[in-house]
Scaffold this motif. Structure first.
Motif: not given
Length: 336
Positions: A2-4, A17-18
């Protein structure tokens, strides 16, 4: 993983957003050290796209964008934390810079290793990670100065001293320009240009730029002019202060229609050249990236002083507001 990531949902609506990302077999996963807001990012965030645009991408998690929503970012540096099974020459722990649109305004981004001048390249030894995070625009601006045709003893006028203009000012001075005249409507940027090596700074809202350039050149005009402001007013000013047979370098990506008086382009035999590294012949782009950035690693061009603002990634909306609306902003950065 996961990353923003910063996303322009539609013009003038920037959000964080993710999403999930993972490197493909020919890609690397990079933990972002810092990412920069480019003039292109500002234009896209405000809805200013050219009539035809393709943000160059490669197969994998990165998508070509013709419209919104648009994941943002192409100027960044970081550390490789994972490599695809086909990747050679790069390993976990390598410090790298992005050259291409890989959604770099994020905690992590995925990119290929460099091919045809796009992908990630290694940070030269001796270059700070702050400067490396500006590797792509720095290489472009240094290339512009090196290819501008400046010769020993020339008078050079740089119109527009945002980040690129500040770098170009340093380069043409290093290359032997006897007199560098910087022009901008923001006094703070002119003060910075003086620190970066400008000999004379002029504000067209206060100064008669054409008269001053003619005075400084025995009524001949400048040997070389470089347009870095991105509008027809700047291009016209360059046309008006250039000498017979002089060189006009066009650096900016101008997205709006321009109305110009160009009779002197023909009558005075101007040498007009575009100075865009990333649009150069693909086969020699990588060579130029290495050549230009080695000058930063060697201390010949100063980049760190040009960073005016650093925001946390979570404050991306505020960062874009400053980048788009604060005339004093030189380079606005995002740090996860």
């Amino acid at each position: 993983m996961k990353t923003r990531v910063v996303v322009t949902k539609r013009p003038n609506e920037v959000v964080l957003e993710e999403c999930d990302i993972r490197p493909g077999d020919n890609e690397v996963l990079v933990k972002t050290y810092m990412s920069s807001i480019c003039g292109t990012d500002k234009n896209y965030s405000e809805g200013k796209m050219p009539r035809e645009v393709l943000v160059e991408q490669v197969a994998g998690n990165n998508e070509a964008h013709h419209s919104y929503p648009l994941k943002m970012g192409h100027e960044a540096a970081g550390e490789i934390v994972e490599v695809g099974k086909n990747v050679t020459g790069f390993k976990v722990g390598d410090k790298v810079m992005s050259f291409g649109w890989y959604n770099t305004m994020a905690d992590y981004f995925v990119a290929p290793v460099v091919s045809n001048g796009y992908g990630v390249v290694k940070v030269p030894e001796g270059m700070s990670m702050e400067a490396a995070s500006l590797g792509e625009p720095t290489a472009c601006a240094i290339y512009a100065g090196m290819q501008s045709g400046v010769e020993l003893g020339d008078t050079v006028v740089v119109v527009g001293v945002g980040f690129a203009g500040q770098v170009i000012t340093q380069v043409v001075k290093r290359m032997g320009a006897a007199k560098v005249i910087c022009v901008d409507i923001v006094d703070g940027k002119l003060e910075l240009a003086k620190k970066m090596g400008a000999d004379i700074v002029l504000n067209p809202d206060k100064d008669d730029v054409v008269a001053k350039v003619l005075e400084e050149t025995n009524n001949q005009g400048a040997d070389v002019v470089i347009e870095v402001a991105g509008n027809d007013t700047a291009i016209q000013l360059c046309s008006d202060v250039l000498k017979h047979g002089g060189i006009m370098g066009l650096y900016s990506w101008v997205l709006e229609p321009a109305k110009l008086f160009i009779n002197r382009w023909h009558n005075d035999g101007f040498d007009i050249r575009t100075l865009a590294l990333m649009h150069r012949i693909k086969l020699d782009r990588l060579w130029w990236i290495e050549k230009t950035l080695q000058n930063v690693a060697n201390g010949l061009v100063q980049i760190d002083p040009l960073i005016s603002h650093v925001f946390d990634l979570k404050d991306a909306v505020k960062a874009f507001d400053v980048a788009c609306n604060d005339p004093s902003a030189c380079k606005v950065m995002l740090k996860p």
